[in-house]
Enzyme design. Structure first.
Site, PDB file in Angstrom:
ATOM      1  N   GLN A   1       0.829  -1.203   0.000  1.00 59.59           N
ATOM      2  CA  GLN A   1       0.000   0.000   0.000  1.00 59.59           C
ATOM      3  C   GLN A   1       0.864   1.255   0.000  1.00 59.59           C
ATOM      4  O   GLN A   1       0.380   2.337  -0.297  1.00 59.59           O
ATOM      5  CB  GLN A   1      -0.929   0.006   1.227  1.00 59.59           C
ATOM      6  CG  GLN A   1      -2.042  -1.023   1.160  1.00 59.59           C
ATOM      7  CD  GLN A   1      -2.917  -1.022   2.393  1.00 59.59           C
ATOM      8  OE1 GLN A   1      -2.967  -2.016   3.107  1.00 59.59           O
ATOM      9  NE2 GLN A   1      -3.618   0.071   2.670  1.00 59.59           N
TER      10      GLN A   1
ATOM     11  N   ARG B   1      -9.207  -0.383   7.336  1.00 57.78           N
ATOM     12  CA  ARG B   1     -10.146   0.594   6.774  1.00 57.78           C
ATOM     13  C   ARG B   1     -10.460   1.674   7.798  1.00 57.78           C
ATOM     14  O   ARG B   1     -11.615   1.924   8.142  1.00 57.78           O
ATOM     15  CB  ARG B   1     -11.417  -0.086   6.315  1.00 57.78           C
ATOM     16  CG  ARG B   1     -12.082   0.703   5.177  1.00 57.78           C
ATOM     17  CD  ARG B   1     -13.266  -0.018   4.618  1.00 57.78           C
ATOM     18  NE  ARG B   1     -13.790   0.693   3.478  1.00 57.78           N
ATOM     19  CZ  ARG B   1     -14.183   0.112   2.349  1.00 57.78           C
ATOM     20  NH1 ARG B   1     -14.068  -1.170   2.211  1.00 57.78           N
ATOM     21  NH2 ARG B   1     -14.687   0.811   1.372  1.00 57.78           N
ATOM     22  N   CYS B   2      -9.400   2.294   8.271  1.00 56.93           N
ATOM     23  CA  CYS B   2      -9.531   3.135   9.449  1.00 56.93           C
ATOM     24  C   CYS B   2      -8.331   4.038   9.527  1.00 56.93           C
ATOM     25  O   CYS B   2      -7.242   3.670   9.150  1.00 56.93           O
ATOM     26  CB  CYS B   2      -9.575   2.218  10.667  1.00 56.93           C
ATOM     27  SG  CYS B   2      -9.007   2.936  12.194  1.00 56.93           S
TER      28      CYS B   2
ATOM     29  N   GLU C   1     -13.118   5.096   4.458  1.00 60.53           N
ATOM     30  CA  GLU C   1     -13.205   4.364   5.718  1.00 60.53           C
ATOM     31  C   GLU C   1     -14.437   4.689   6.528  1.00 60.53           C
ATOM     32  O   GLU C   1     -14.796   3.939   7.436  1.00 60.53           O
ATOM     33  CB  GLU C   1     -11.954   4.669   6.526  1.00 60.53           C
ATOM     34  CG  GLU C   1     -10.763   4.312   5.709  1.00 60.53           C
ATOM     35  CD  GLU C   1      -9.491   4.793   6.313  1.00 60.53           C
ATOM     36  OE1 GLU C   1      -8.453   4.319   5.882  1.00 60.53           O
ATOM     37  OE2 GLU C   1      -9.547   5.629   7.208  1.00 60.53           O
TER      38      GLU C   1
END
Lengths: 805, 287
Positions: free
Chosen positions: A237, A384-385, A760
């Protein structure tokens, strides 16, 4: 020439700029199976590596015998910690300031920990080799329950730092303690609680889950012995960060390291950090002189790469009897597993958990987080945060519901009463953040009107009566969640990774015929950057989006960026893109002025080019300016039309949203039916509403999975009992509820295009909505809090505990 | 998730398959849909030296109504069951159950023979076969023999199959015209094994249960025939009391394992609920 000149609307539409539901350009290849993922890469002579893993959660490694494995046909090498020590790579640094074993060095600390790396001519031979490696273990007592990690007689897990009572984030209280992080005014908060009319206290657990992207973690490492170049294709990522980490730990010159993220099949935080597989593949390639591929299977991904959450939050709220909150106190016990491998900005051991005051005007608050080691897989990533925002949001949103219950108030009304008001922005929170903008009450009221909230409560009251009379066995729950996120890490004043400020970057180069390429420091793992980045450029400089190629993920060509996670791409890279585009536009204006023979100030922008003020027929399109940039620039100006921007954001962005979940639960079986889920998101300026909707659908589905069934569970001896999708709840389309989406728009005042990020939000806001719905369903029977996950048997157990089955 | 080495054989007749299994001995396993065996091999929990793939044997496929009984070839897929007029008319409960097995991809490949022969207590068809009074034809080097489904299951993955035998055919007596039926399966998601499931086939006369048969899935090491539970409803109109008595009798013989689907107490409890719901739904369908 009968052609009509295109209308303004037609010119706008042709651009497919911001606000357009442009179809995702990357989907043409994804939907036809033509994506190019790491495992699609096949290099001549490529070898395959795979791990011998520990069956024990905690054991001493007495011996590793590789003799038989080396005799397996096709097996070329077996790498152990002893091999890695010769290149000083038996341990590697983590992003959280800890160190982590690459391969078991004397002991193992979690089940499925990497013990040895078998390199072979194909994957079958590698697995045959794994089965032939003989490892002798001596089992040790384990730490599984985080609440007993710091017991006086708890086994010492990290012998490597046993005597070191100061860690990366300050003093350690116990051999199994990692850090204590506290923020806020403790004394003032204590006073608020002493003076409170009403207070609540509840231990809210957010269980250990896993991001489980569709594509697991994998890489191909190829070392060129002649040139000394190391190329790593991987599921990263943040490819630039990986390059710098490799340069720092492997003592290779950074220009000789080439990191490439091809198409990546989902990240969700799982693919931010560095894993032993990357190091072992690189070392194996250096040792063998051949490319080496490492591909995780699903079990390995779920049980050994970074988990998320595992926060146990003792939450207290003080309030007046009228329902005005006066103080918040939270203690978190954070289980980080065997090594502290959180992927937070370096100075933030608990991420941005101090956003825990949420959307409410708390005059004072205090938070303390204790991180501990256990015999579980390392991690604690931002699934996702934006770095523990999910945990914070769950904490405050459950807490507010519990307070509402205690006060006998409607939970929506309690929230409305305590919202930070629009005129308070920019708002200084009690725990140190400056919220940039928000209009919470408008969003909340829109949600309540859209779902006819009052009617739902009336229906619930009737159903509750019917339940008490034995006319139905279903209970109805209404779960409200109002979240404020903090995303876009981040300003260099408070965010860095290993000392590198968390800016992001964009380089735009326009070609003579009115087309161009944009290279960006982020890396899409499914967010659709190739589509949306081009839309920003289209609106900014009037070149149609389909004439802009977007490229990410190759550290040789992309400008240095910190990657994609924490909803940072649009807040940070999106700003870099707009800023680079504006630099181009400024030069374009000079070229147009020169060509139109007017002063720059006499020009104004009009959709896709410049026109002379007051003389609308006198125009020069960006397409023509592109051509001119390569043959007739003003005297003294360099030819060409390109720009680079490195954007250091002045502040975070603060997206928010109002969600509601309506659910019916059959108390006899615990089976729930999500009747309705409505999600209103305010992410500021909306670049591509279709992609936003897709993001919200995906995040809500994850939230549903987390709240209603997911957990990485260990038995008392440290065996992972949820190591596959048979038991780790991964919903299919059949189980997934229908999603209704909606929005308000409150642009970020400091972001060049006013965007805030949305990827997110649905995960952050969705989990408390589901959990509040379940808890609300049982509240009238006397329950205050039921821990997640709310799977069928636990719902039944709750009903049983409450005496209704 | 990479299997070890194995030999692969694809005979074209049952006789050849039986011969291969006999000559290869303990090392060989027949391969049907492979949904259980292949994952076990990938985890190296099963390491057969040889696979004898049955897909090329035409005689192992097909569904026919022989008047009074329906005969199904072992290699008939779940999808083929769902597409069969014979099954739709004579054995609608099989349609209902097959639709609850995993997802279309699995059903295109998964076979009824593999489902019943593997002895996996989580599979849906074994309890169904016991409920319907089915029997299996087993063929080995000593010839063919017929074993009732109720005598076939001995323990988890332990069955009456002798080494080298292949289950080739399933024979199901056609239930009475106008019978009621239901398969109630509680599962966490598509593709999951049952937390608890109950199959019911019954006939009603004058509003009262005349005959009844109840099978239970995944509530013990083997599929169960809940005989006492069925007896408890005979002659009743399925009032609350008799439903509860049937559930209680069924719970008596359940011994599920605690797993991620829930603790033993829960699985037994919902097992009872499934029995009650299946009885009620079956009765509504009975003519």
């Amino acid at each position: 020439m009968n052609d009509m000149a295109p209308t303004r609307e037609q010119r706008e539409a042709k651009l497919e700029g911001m606000g357009c539901k442009r179809k995702r350009v990357e989907d043409a290849r994804f939907t036809q199976g033509k994506g190019n993922y790491v495992d699609d890469l096949k290099l001549p002579g490529m070898l395959h590596g795979d791990f011998v893993r520990s069956p024990y959660a905690h054991a001493r490694v007495k011996s590793i015998n590789t003799e038989a494995a080396l005799k397996v046909p096709g097996v070329l090498a077996v790498i152990t910690a002893e091999t890695l020590k010769t290149v000083n790579l038996a341990w590697m640094p983590t992003l959280a300031g800890d160190v982590q074993m690459v391969l078991a060095d004397g002991k193992v600390l979690f089940q499925n920990q990497e013990v040895a790396f078998v390199v072979a001519t194909d994957r079958y031979a590698a697995d045959d080799g794994i089965n032939a490696v003989d490892v002798e273990y001596e089992a040790l007592p384990v730490v599984i329950d985080p609440f007993h990690a710091m017991d006086a007689d708890a086994p010492v897990l990290r012998e490597d730092i046993a005597g070191k009572m100061t860690g990366a984030h300050g003093p350690r209280k116990h051999a199994n303690h990692i850090f204590e992080w506290s923020v806020g005014d403790k004394d003032l908060t204590d006073v608020a609680f002493r003076k409170a009319d009403v207070s609540i206290k509840e231990m809210l657990s957010y269980q250990r889950v896993h991001p489980c992207p569709l594509e697991t973690c994998q890489c191909v490492a190829s070392f060129d012995k002649v040139s000394g170049d190391l190329t790593i294709w991987g599921t990263f990522q943040a490819p630039h960060v990986i390059r710098t980490v490799v340069a720092l730990i492997a003592s290779l010159p950074e220009q000789k390291i080439h990191v490439i993220s091809p198409d990546v099949g989902g990240g969700f935080g799982n693919k931010v950090g560095a894993y032993p597989g990357y190091i072992c593949a690189a070392v194996a390639s250096i040792v063998t002189g051949k490319p080496v591929k490492w591909v995780e299977d699903r079990i390995e991904n779920l049980t050994s790469t970074s988990f998320a959450r595992d926060y146990h939050m003792t939450t207290e709220i003080a309030a007046t009897k009228e329902g005005k909150v006066t103080g918040l106190r939270v203690h978190v016990l954070a289980d980080h597993g065997a090594f502290d491998a959180c992927a937070d900005p370096s100075k933030w051991p608990a991420g941005f958990f101090n956003i825990v005051t949420g959307s409410y005007d708390f005059p004072t608050a205090h938070v303390c987080v204790d991180g501990i080691y256990s015999n579980k897989a390392p991690g604690g990533v931002a699934y996702r945060c934006s770095f523990r925002v999910t945990e914070a949001s769950y904490c405050i949103e459950r807490g507010m519901d519990i307070l509402a219950q205690k006060l006998g108030m409607d939970p929506a009304e309690l929230r409305l009463k305590n919202f930070i008001r629009p005129e308070q922005f920019p708002y200084q929170s009690a725990l140190g953040w400056e919220y940039d903008s928000g209009d919470y009450a408008t969003a909340m009221k829109k949600m309540m009107e859209s779902v006819q909230y009052a009617e739902l409560r009336k229906e619930q009251a009737i159903k509750r009566e019917a339940f008490k009379l034995g006319e139905t066995r279903e209970v109805m729950g209404i779960g409200v969640s109002f979240f404020t996120e903090i995303v876009g890490a981040g300003p260099s004043k408070n965010c860095d990774i290993l000392g590198i400020a968390m800016f992001d970057s964009c380089e735009i180069r326009l070609h003579p015929t009115g087309a161009g390429i944009a290279r960006v420091g982020t890396k899409s793992t499914g967010q659709g950057h190739e589509t949306t980045w081009a839309q920003i450029i289209a609106t900014e400089i009037g070149i149609p989006a389909d004439r802009i190629m977007v490229e990410e993920g190759n550290t040789d060509t992309a400008p240095y960026g910190l990657g994609t996670y924490g909803s940072r791409s649009t807040p940070v890279a999106g700003a870099a893109i707009a800023t680079a585009a504006r630099k181009i536009k400024a030069k374009a204006q000079m070229i147009a002025a020169y060509r139109l023979e007017v002063h720059e100030d006499d020009l104004e922008w009009d959709i896709d080019g410049f026109r002379v003020k007051g003389l609308p027929e006198k125009t020069m399109s960006m397409k023509d300016i592109c051509w001119a940039a390569y043959n007739s620039v003003p005297p003294g100006m360099e030819p060409g039309l390109e720009a680079v921007s490195y954007y250091d954001p002045p502040n975070m962005t603060y997206p928010f949203g109002a969600y509601i979940c309506v659910m019916d639960i059959d108390v006899d079986t615990g089976v729930y039916k999500v009747r309705r889920f409505y999600a209103l998101d305010d992410c500021g300026t909306r670049i591509n509403p279709m992609i936003i909707e897709g993001q919200v659908h995906g995040g809500l589905t994850e939230a549903f999975a987390i709240a209603m069934g997911q957990e990485i569970r260990y038995d008392e001896t440290g065996n992972v009992v949820t190591g596959s999708f048979m038991d780790f709840f991964m919903p299919t389309a059949v189980e997934t509820p229908h999603w209704e989406t909606d929005f308000t728009v409150t642009p970020s005042p400091h972001h060049p295009i006013g965007a805030k990020g949305v990827g997110e939000s649905p995960n952050v806001g969705g989990v408390p909505a589901f959990s509040n719905a379940v808890n609300d369903a049982f509240a009238f029977l006397g329950s205050t809090h039921i821990q997640m996950p709310h799977d069928y048997w636990r719902n039944w157990q709750a009903a049983k505990t409450l005496g209704v089955v | 998730m990479i299997p070890g080495p194995f030999g692969y054989h694809r005979p074209e007749t049952v006789a050849d398959a039986v011969k291969l299994l006999a000559s290869l001995g303990d090392e060989a396993r027949p391969l049907a849909g492979g949904h259980s065996l292949i994952p076990m091999m990938k985890l190296r929990l099963a390491t057969p030296g040889h696979l004898v793939d049955l897909h090329r044997i035409p005689n192992l496929k097909g569904i026919r109504n022989d008047g009074g009984k329906v005969t199904i070839g072992a290699m008939t897929t779940q999808h083929e069951l769902l597409a069969s007029d014979v099954v739709a008319k004579a054995l609608p409960i099989l349609m209902e159950a097959a639709l609850l097995i995993a997802d279309p991809q699995v059903r295109y490949r998964g076979t009824i023979g593999g489902n019943v022969a593997n002895g996996d207590p989580g599979n849906d068809m074994p309890a169904m076969m016991m409920t319907l009074g089915a029997s299996y034809v087993l063929e080995g080097s000593a010839g063919a023999r017929t074993v009732a489904a109720t005598d076939f299951y001995q323990g988890a993955y332990f069955t009456a199959l002798d080494p080298g035998e292949i289950l080739t055919e399933i024979s199901i007596p056609t239930p009475a015209t106008g019978h009621g039926y239901a398969y109630e399966k509680l599962k966490r998601k598509v593709g999951d094994y049952a937390t608890a499931a109950a199959a019911v086939v019954l006939t009603m006369t004058g509003g009262k249960v005349a005959t009844c048969s109840i099978g239970l899935t995944n509530l013990s090491e083997t599929p169960l025939l809940a005989t006492d539970a069925a007896k408890a409803v005979i002659g009743t109109s399925l009032d609350d009391g008799s439903l509860k008595a049937a559930a209680a009798a069924a719970e008596q013989i359940m011994s599920p394992a605690a797993d991620a689907r829930g603790p033993v107490e829960y699985r037994k409890h919902v097992g009872g609920i499934m029995v009650m719901r299946a009885l009620k739904r079956a009765a509504q369908r009975a003519v």
